[in-house]
Design a protein around this motif. Structure first.
Motif, PDB file in Angstrom:
ATOM      1  N   SER A 146      35.022 -68.745 -46.360  1.00 52.48           N
ATOM      2  CA  SER A 146      34.819 -69.842 -47.308  1.00 52.48           C
ATOM      3  C   SER A 146      33.564 -69.568 -48.135  1.00 52.48           C
ATOM      4  O   SER A 146      32.740 -68.731 -47.759  1.00 52.48           O
ATOM      5  N   GLY A 147      33.430 -70.303 -49.237  1.00 50.62           N
ATOM      6  CA  GLY A 147      32.282 -70.085 -50.116  1.00 50.62           C
ATOM      7  C   GLY A 147      30.956 -70.241 -49.400  1.00 50.62           C
ATOM      8  O   GLY A 147      30.025 -69.449 -49.605  1.00 50.62           O
ATOM      9  N   GLY A 148      30.862 -71.262 -48.531  1.00 47.27           N
ATOM     10  CA  GLY A 148      29.617 -71.495 -47.813  1.00 47.27           C
ATOM     11  C   GLY A 148      29.280 -70.355 -46.873  1.00 47.27           C
ATOM     12  O   GLY A 148      28.141 -69.899 -46.805  1.00 47.27           O
ATOM     13  N   GLN A 149      30.306 -69.863 -46.174  1.00 43.95           N
ATOM     14  CA  GLN A 149      30.079 -68.740 -45.256  1.00 43.95           C
ATOM     15  C   GLN A 149      29.686 -67.484 -46.023  1.00 43.95           C
ATOM     16  O   GLN A 149      28.781 -66.747 -45.626  1.00 43.95           O
ATOM     17  N   GLN A 150      30.363 -67.252 -47.164  1.00 41.65           N
ATOM     18  CA  GLN A 150      30.017 -66.077 -47.974  1.00 41.65           C
ATOM     19  C   GLN A 150      28.548 -66.129 -48.395  1.00 41.65           C
ATOM     20  O   GLN A 150      27.838 -65.130 -48.355  1.00 41.65           O
ATOM     21  N   GLN A 151      28.110 -67.345 -48.778  1.00 40.64           N
ATOM     22  CA  GLN A 151      26.721 -67.476 -49.214  1.00 40.64           C
ATOM     23  C   GLN A 151      25.761 -67.146 -48.072  1.00 40.64           C
ATOM     24  O   GLN A 151      24.753 -66.480 -48.274  1.00 40.64           O
ATOM     25  N   LEU A 152      26.099 -67.595 -46.870  1.00 45.77           N
ATOM     26  CA  LEU A 152      25.245 -67.290 -45.726  1.00 45.77           C
ATOM     27  C   LEU A 152      25.223 -65.781 -45.453  1.00 45.77           C
ATOM     28  O   LEU A 152      24.185 -65.213 -45.093  1.00 45.77           O
ATOM     29  N   VAL A 153      26.366 -65.124 -45.648  1.00 47.08           N
ATOM     30  CA  VAL A 153      26.416 -63.669 -45.453  1.00 47.08           C
ATOM     31  C   VAL A 153      25.492 -62.982 -46.457  1.00 47.08           C
ATOM     32  O   VAL A 153      24.735 -62.065 -46.105  1.00 47.08           O
ATOM     33  N   LEU A 154      25.520 -63.458 -47.718  1.00 50.41           N
ATOM     34  CA  LEU A 154      24.665 -62.835 -48.734  1.00 50.41           C
ATOM     35  C   LEU A 154      23.188 -63.073 -48.424  1.00 50.41           C
ATOM     36  O   LEU A 154      22.339 -62.219 -48.695  1.00 50.41           O
ATOM     37  N   ILE A 155      22.881 -64.241 -47.842  1.00 46.45           N
ATOM     38  CA  ILE A 155      21.487 -64.485 -47.451  1.00 46.45           C
ATOM     39  C   ILE A 155      21.106 -63.537 -46.312  1.00 46.45           C
ATOM     40  O   ILE A 155      20.020 -62.957 -46.311  1.00 46.45           O
ATOM     41  N   ALA A 156      22.026 -63.351 -45.358  1.00 45.14           N
ATOM     42  CA  ALA A 156      21.754 -62.416 -44.259  1.00 45.14           C
ATOM     43  C   ALA A 156      21.540 -61.004 -44.807  1.00 45.14           C
ATOM     44  O   ALA A 156      20.655 -60.275 -44.362  1.00 45.14           O
ATOM     45  N   ARG A 157      22.339 -60.627 -45.800  1.00 46.21           N
ATOM     46  CA  ARG A 157      22.176 -59.309 -46.400  1.00 46.21           C
ATOM     47  C   ARG A 157      20.786 -59.183 -47.034  1.00 46.21           C
ATOM     48  O   ARG A 157      20.105 -58.168 -46.888  1.00 46.21           O
TER      49      ARG A 157
END
Lengths: 267, 363
Positions: free
Chosen positions: A145-156
């Motif tokens: 989902s969009g929210g999860q993707q955003q968290l992944v990008l923050i982790a990156r």
């Protein structure tokens, strides 16, 4: 709040595209662990300023320096160890796994042969743990989902082990709950010592998590102060040109929060 | 030490061993052993079979006997037909076919990733057409083999640069724009090739050029093998060294730069290396189409999109596929069929199947 020592110094910075100057004479400093929001109307130069900080645009004049060293002299690799950019989540063309995407944050550290060390893997894993997404590691990024993707990008971005996290409207495509999740995670990262610079269109976001706000109008920084000092009825009405009131309300017994309320004209 | 003190200030990480173990498991490649063994086996079978098949069939027993004798007791093979067929005719051909298959597949995969575009390949970008024009010119001028390669590379690079430039000029949908740019450039360079054919001597050069353009490995010998070895090795090495950056580049220009990639240098290296692979292939074997489009998609469906695994896989699958097709070309009729015709005939249905399956590996 960040400590007093200036980590990032921006001095009389003029920047823009080609010969067109968009941001004029921007001057400010930031310390370690500070959470700073940049607000302003569309086209006031917020994004241009961010891109120049990230080294994606060359400054036309003036300087950006970290710890006294001008960033204009750094190459991509070195800059990427200081600034990590968190873009709005978008779809890359390939279905990489979440683990692949987060590990890409090690790009500024890996050698020419692209050998990934245990240290690299451990840092990437820790970033995922910090954001509570390690259970997603083997999922396909494009199917989240969009929210999860955003968290992944923050982790990156965290995997880059930067001093500054730089975000341009990171929550624009997220629902209400996900916006809060992402912003509160960012807030806790800044209290751990990573400074955050975030461009936002929503003054409530600044009130929610920023220590400090830079207000921009027509390419100039016209306000640079604590959040509560900048987000006022007078300032918002002026920069957005609409009827807005800023109120301090008792959100819970004993807890005052400031909110922005847009007013419909003909009511 | 010129290291700024801010970096030294960061908390030192101490990782417990079990956490490193955990992290390792998460980040290691998940390609199944079955797939790995399968791919290598297919290549090996195609490799061995290619020595036995042909106008002069060689039985497995004869094959191994002759190979053994070739190294242990060369004197016993004086005038042996098997020995000549295996070592002077089939060996260089088999190796060149494998190299070209690997090169075209890898060039296609790299172009696709770098342009973030599932539809590009050496053929569609114009690299093949450009290299053909260059090579035809060199043939027309009776230039030596090395010059054919240099002309082919120059033509290929000009064509790819043209397609990229047109895409920038048009500012149309970026995926379609690049394909359109490639088609325009291909058309232009193909017209150039037609002019060269028109000028060529109809009794000897024209048939030679025409036949060569259809794509064939029939005339490949040891000299061709030696000549293509260096440019191909160079292309392979450069692309394999850029796999990490190709992954990062697929997130777009700005994100890649903010992650520390010198995108300009990476793009330059990848374009030059991919074009070198494509044009060297064209210089040796003419136009062998569709490999660069079909194989990367097939490989992605098997091992996923990570270039660190994908690029080596495309090499293996490309080599095996082209070997198999070359064997068919040798066997189907008494007159060898140009392989370019076969790869196109096989490539179209193959691609339809992959496309119907939602372009596995792109979503």
């Amino acid at each position: 709040m960040g400590d007093c020592a200036a980590l990032l110094e921006v001095e009389r910075l003029n920047c823009g595209y080609g010969k067109l100057e968009i941001v004029h004479e921007a001057t400010f400093v930031m310390g370690r662990g500070e959470f700073c929001c940049i607000i302003g109307a569309n086209g006031c130069g917020k994004t241009t300023l961010l891109k120049t900080l990230l080294g994606l645009l060359a400054p036309q004049s003036g300087s950006v320096s970290i710890d006294g060293r001008p960033t204009a002299k750094m190459d991509e690799k070195e800059l990427a160890r200081y600034f990590a950019y968190i873009p709005q989540a978008h779809r890359p063309p390939f279905p990489f796994t979440v683990a692949d995407v987060v590990l890409m944050g090690r790009t500024p550290y890996i050698n020419r042969l692209a050998q990934v060390s245990d240290e690299d893997k451990a840092v990437a894993f820790e970033s995922m743990e910090l954001l509570g997404i390690e259970h997603l590691a083997e999922r396909t990024y494009t199917q989240l989902s969009g929210g999860q993707q955003q968290l992944v990008l923050i982790a990156r971005a965290l995997t880059q082990e930067p001093l500054f996290l730089v975000m341009d409207e990171p929550t624009a495509s997220l629902d209400f709950g996900n916006q809060q999740t992402v912003l509160s995670r960012m807030r806790s990262l800044s209290t751990r010592g990573t400074s955050v610079i975030m461009v936002t269109h929503d003054p409530d976001h600044a009130l929610f998590c920023a220590d400090r706000v830079l207000m921009m109008e027509e390419g100039r920084i016209t306000g640079d102060d604590l959040t509560a000092a900048i987000i006022t009825t007078e300032n918002l009405q002026r920069i957005y040109g609409e009827d807005v009131v800023v109120l301090d309300v008792e959100a819970m017994p004993g807890r005052m929060e400031r909110v922005c309320i847009p007013l419909l004209k003909d009511r | 030490m010129t290291k700024p003190f801010v970096t030294d200030n960061r908390p030192k990480r101490t990782h417990a061993l079990d956490r490193i173990e955990k992290a390792r498991g998460v980040f290691d490649s998940k390609v199944s052993l079955f797939a790995k063994i399968g791919i290598v086996t297919v290549l090996f079978v195609a490799f061995v079979a290619s020595f036995m098949l042909g106008r002069y069939p060689i039985m497995p027993a004869e094959l191994f006997q002759t190979i053994g004798a070739h190294f242990l007791d060369p004197a016993s093979l004086e005038g042996s037909k098997e020995d000549t067929a295996i070592f002077n005719i089939r060996l260089p051909r088999v190796i060149v076919v494998m190299l070209v298959g690997a090169a075209l597949a890898m060039a296609g995969a790299s172009y696709q990733g770098m342009f973030k575009n599932p539809l590009v390949s050496p053929d569609l970008l114009g690299a093949s057409a450009g290299a053909s024009l260059g090579a035809c010119l060199a043939l027309l001028l009776d230039l030596p083999s090395l010059m054919i390669q240099i002309f082919a590379f120059t033509g290929g690079i000009l064509a790819v640069a043209g397609a990229v430039w047109l895409n920038k000029m048009v500012r149309y949908d970026p995926i379609l724009g690049l394909v359109l740019g490639g088609i325009l450039v291909s058309t232009l360079f193909q017209s150039g090739t037609s002019i060269v054919k028109l000028l060529a001597d109809a009794s000897d050069k024209l048939p030679a050029i025409t036949f060569w353009l259809m794509g064939s490995f029939a005339k490949v010998d040891n000299q061709d093998l030696y000549l293509c070895l260096i440019p191909l090795a160079l292309g392979f090495a450069v692309l394999l060294s850029q796999t990490w950056k190709l992954n990062v580049l697929s997130f777009g220009e700005e994100e890649a730069r903010s992650m520390g990639v010198n995108t300009r240098r990476t793009r330059f290296l990848v374009i030059v290396a991919s074009t070198l692979l494509s044009s060297t292939s064209v210089a040796i074997a003419g136009i062998v189409g569709w490999i660069g489009l079909v194989i990367p998609h097939l490989a992605r469906a098997i091992v996923g999109p990570n270039y660190r695994v994908l690029l080596p896989t495309t090499m293996f699958i490309g080599a095996a596929y082209l070997l198999a097709v070359d064997d068919i070309a040798r066997l189907v009729s008494s007159v060898e069929i140009p392989i370019g015709i076969l790869t196109s005939v096989l490539g179209v249905p193959f691609f339809v199947v992959i496309f119907r399956r939602n372009m596995s590996g792109w979503r």
